[in-house]
Design an enzyme around this catalytic site. Structure first.
Site, PDB file in Angstrom:
ATOM      1  N   SER A  73       0.837  -1.210   0.000  1.00  0.00           N
ATOM      2  CA  SER A  73       0.000   0.000   0.000  1.00  0.00           C
ATOM      3  C   SER A  73       0.871   1.260   0.000  1.00  0.00           C
ATOM      4  O   SER A  73       0.520   2.269  -0.615  1.00  0.00           O
ATOM      5  CB  SER A  73      -0.959  -0.001   1.186  1.00  0.00           C
ATOM      6  OG  SER A  73      -0.284   0.181   2.404  1.00  0.00           O
TER       7      SER A  73
ATOM      8  N   HIS B 217       8.720   3.133   9.461  1.00  0.00           N
ATOM      9  CA  HIS B 217       8.558   2.181  10.561  1.00  0.00           C
ATOM     10  C   HIS B 217       7.284   2.528  11.330  1.00  0.00           C
ATOM     11  O   HIS B 217       7.047   3.689  11.669  1.00  0.00           O
ATOM     12  CB  HIS B 217       9.779   2.253  11.490  1.00  0.00           C
ATOM     13  CG  HIS B 217       9.699   1.258  12.603  1.00  0.00           C
ATOM     14  ND1 HIS B 217       9.981  -0.077  12.420  1.00  0.00           N
ATOM     15  CD2 HIS B 217       9.328   1.395  13.903  1.00  0.00           C
ATOM     16  CE1 HIS B 217       9.790  -0.720  13.569  1.00  0.00           C
ATOM     17  NE2 HIS B 217       9.402   0.155  14.476  1.00  0.00           N
TER      18      HIS B 217
ATOM     19  N   ARG C 236      13.468  -7.532   5.418  1.00  0.00           N
ATOM     20  CA  ARG C 236      14.794  -8.128   5.561  1.00  0.00           C
ATOM     21  C   ARG C 236      15.733  -7.084   6.150  1.00  0.00           C
ATOM     22  O   ARG C 236      15.642  -5.895   5.803  1.00  0.00           O
ATOM     23  CB  ARG C 236      15.370  -8.572   4.207  1.00  0.00           C
ATOM     24  CG  ARG C 236      14.530  -9.545   3.431  1.00  0.00           C
ATOM     25  CD  ARG C 236      14.256 -10.843   4.124  1.00  0.00           C
ATOM     26  NE  ARG C 236      15.467 -11.617   4.448  1.00  0.00           N
ATOM     27  CZ  ARG C 236      15.483 -12.664   5.249  1.00  0.00           C
ATOM     28  NH1 ARG C 236      14.365 -13.053   5.859  1.00  0.00           N
ATOM     29  NH2 ARG C 236      16.589 -13.326   5.481  1.00  0.00           N
TER      30      ARG C 236
ATOM     31  N   GLN D  48      -2.042   7.100   7.484  1.00  0.00           N
ATOM     32  CA  GLN D  48      -1.166   8.270   7.674  1.00  0.00           C
ATOM     33  C   GLN D  48       0.208   8.058   7.042  1.00  0.00           C
ATOM     34  O   GLN D  48       0.838   9.016   6.582  1.00  0.00           O
ATOM     35  CB  GLN D  48      -1.026   8.583   9.173  1.00  0.00           C
ATOM     36  CG  GLN D  48      -2.338   8.907   9.851  1.00  0.00           C
ATOM     37  CD  GLN D  48      -3.083  10.028   9.148  1.00  0.00           C
ATOM     38  OE1 GLN D  48      -2.480  11.010   8.710  1.00  0.00           O
ATOM     39  NE2 GLN D  48      -4.394   9.901   9.012  1.00  0.00           N
TER      40      GLN D  48
ATOM     41  N   ASN E 107      13.430   4.482   5.188  1.00  0.00           N
ATOM     42  CA  ASN E 107      12.540   3.422   5.661  1.00  0.00           C
ATOM     43  C   ASN E 107      11.352   4.070   6.358  1.00  0.00           C
ATOM     44  O   ASN E 107      11.452   5.182   6.869  1.00  0.00           O
ATOM     45  CB  ASN E 107      13.280   2.523   6.662  1.00  0.00           C
ATOM     46  CG  ASN E 107      12.415   1.382   7.168  1.00  0.00           C
ATOM     47  OD1 ASN E 107      11.676   0.759   6.408  1.00  0.00           O
ATOM     48  ND2 ASN E 107      12.487   1.101   8.468  1.00  0.00           N
TER      49      ASN E 107
ATOM     50  N   GLN F 264      -1.404   3.166   8.926  1.00  0.00           N
ATOM     51  CA  GLN F 264      -1.040   3.049   7.512  1.00  0.00           C
ATOM     52  C   GLN F 264      -1.632   4.160   6.662  1.00  0.00           C
ATOM     53  O   GLN F 264      -0.987   4.671   5.756  1.00  0.00           O
ATOM     54  CB  GLN F 264      -1.480   1.694   6.959  1.00  0.00           C
ATOM     55  CG  GLN F 264      -0.331   0.708   7.030  1.00  0.00           C
ATOM     56  CD  GLN F 264      -0.605  -0.581   6.290  1.00  0.00           C
ATOM     57  OE1 GLN F 264      -1.481  -0.628   5.438  1.00  0.00           O
ATOM     58  NE2 GLN F 264       0.133  -1.600   6.627  1.00  0.00           N
TER      59      GLN F 264
HETATM   60  C1  GAR Z   1       3.779  -0.647   6.847  1.00  0.00           C
HETATM   61  O1  GAR Z   1       2.858  -0.368   7.850  1.00  0.00           O
HETATM   62  C2  GAR Z   1       5.181  -0.354   7.320  1.00  0.00           C
HETATM   63  O2  GAR Z   1       5.239   0.678   8.260  1.00  0.00           O
HETATM   64  C3  GAR Z   1       5.588  -1.659   7.930  1.00  0.00           C
HETATM   65  O3  GAR Z   1       5.014  -2.634   7.105  1.00  0.00           O
HETATM   66  C4  GAR Z   1       3.815  -2.139   6.537  1.00  0.00           C
HETATM   67  C5  GAR Z   1       3.818  -2.439   5.049  1.00  0.00           C
HETATM   68  O4  GAR Z   1       2.576  -2.189   4.467  1.00  0.00           O
HETATM   69  N1  GAR Z   1       7.007  -1.757   7.980  1.00  0.00           N
HETATM   70  C6  GAR Z   1       7.683  -2.471   8.887  1.00  0.00           C
HETATM   71  O5  GAR Z   1       7.142  -3.103   9.758  1.00  0.00           O
HETATM   72  C7  GAR Z   1       9.188  -2.417   8.727  1.00  0.00           C
HETATM   73  N2  GAR Z   1       9.829  -3.148   9.760  1.00  0.00           N
HETATM   74  P1  GAR Z   1       2.428  -2.082   2.892  1.00  0.00           P
HETATM   75  O6  GAR Z   1       3.082  -3.320   2.285  1.00  0.00           O
HETATM   76  O7  GAR Z   1       0.950  -2.073   2.643  1.00  0.00           O
HETATM   77  O8  GAR Z   1       3.102  -0.816   2.433  1.00  0.00           O
END
Ligand code: GAR
Length: 210
Positions: free
Chosen positions: A13, A109, A91, A173, A107, A171
């Protein structure tokens, strides 16, 4: 136009939000490549539908982290990528990879870093009885989830929230702040120098409330 790559492992997303912001020129770049390490991840279908070049590099096909990353570096070079964003990429990267894109590697987080690096961030915020949670966009440096912050968004935790509802709220946001943070970097309004972030006055609102 700069060429960015998005590394992802899941739903994609954030990839979608970033690609859309590029198309609408909110980000002065073009998505030159999506790399995913999970063969069946939805992000691959989404890239295909958007006609974004993508490749799947399955980490399980490699003997070492270094060999896996070498394959990714090759793909990035071939696509002339000079800026890389991690969007749900699950990863851990080696210092060598990080060094190749130092200052041009971001990144997102799902926590208010420095709180809750690592996994299960929303459940940990709930367990701690926190009244808010959020997401942080940061430069990637060798220490996991500890690179200097570029932008952060805060979301209230309501009594009825669980980890799933929080993830969804956060998400939504993330899709606002990630494109914004990327555009700041590409416009040199935010720069990583000697391990420190330098910010232009126009980014003073880097604390964003949902
Ligand atoms: C997001 O919420 C991101 O913050 C998190 O994974 C999700 C991916 O959603 N990231 C982590 O946890 C990194 N360690 P998406 O595939 O729909 O973008």
């Amino acid at each position: 136009l700069r060429r960015i790559a998005i590394l992802a492992s899941g739903a994609g997303s954030n990839m979608e939000a970033i690609a859309q912001a590029c198309e609408q020129r909110q980000i002065p770049a073009e998505v030159g490549l999506v790399i995913c390490n999970v063969p069946k991840a939805t992000v691959l279908t989404r890239a295909e539908q958007r006609r974004i070049p993508y490749c799947c590099i399955d980490h399980r096909q490699f003997d070492s982290r270094e060999a896996f990353e070498e394959q990714m570096l090759k793909a990035l070079r071939k696509a002339s990528i000079d800026f890389v964003v991690l969007a749900g990429f699950m990863r851990i990267l080696t210092d060598r990879f990080i060094g190749e894109y130092y200052g041009s590697l971001l990144n997102i987080h799902p926590s208010l870093l420095p709180k809750y690096p690592g996994l299960n961030t929303h459940q940990r915020a709930l367990d701690a009885g926190d009244s808010e949670c959020g997401a942080t966009v940061h430069f990637v440096t060798p220490q996991l989830d500890a690179g200097p912050s570029i932008a952060q968004v805060r979301v209230n935790i309501d009594p009825q929230d669980d980890a799933v509802s929080l993830a969804a709220k956060v998400q939504e946001q993330e899709h606002r702040i990630y494109p914004l943070a990327i555009s700041w970097c590409l416009e040199d309004k935010v720069v990583l120098r000697d391990g420190q972030v330098w910010k232009d006055d126009s980014t003073m609102s880097n604390e964003i409330r949902a």
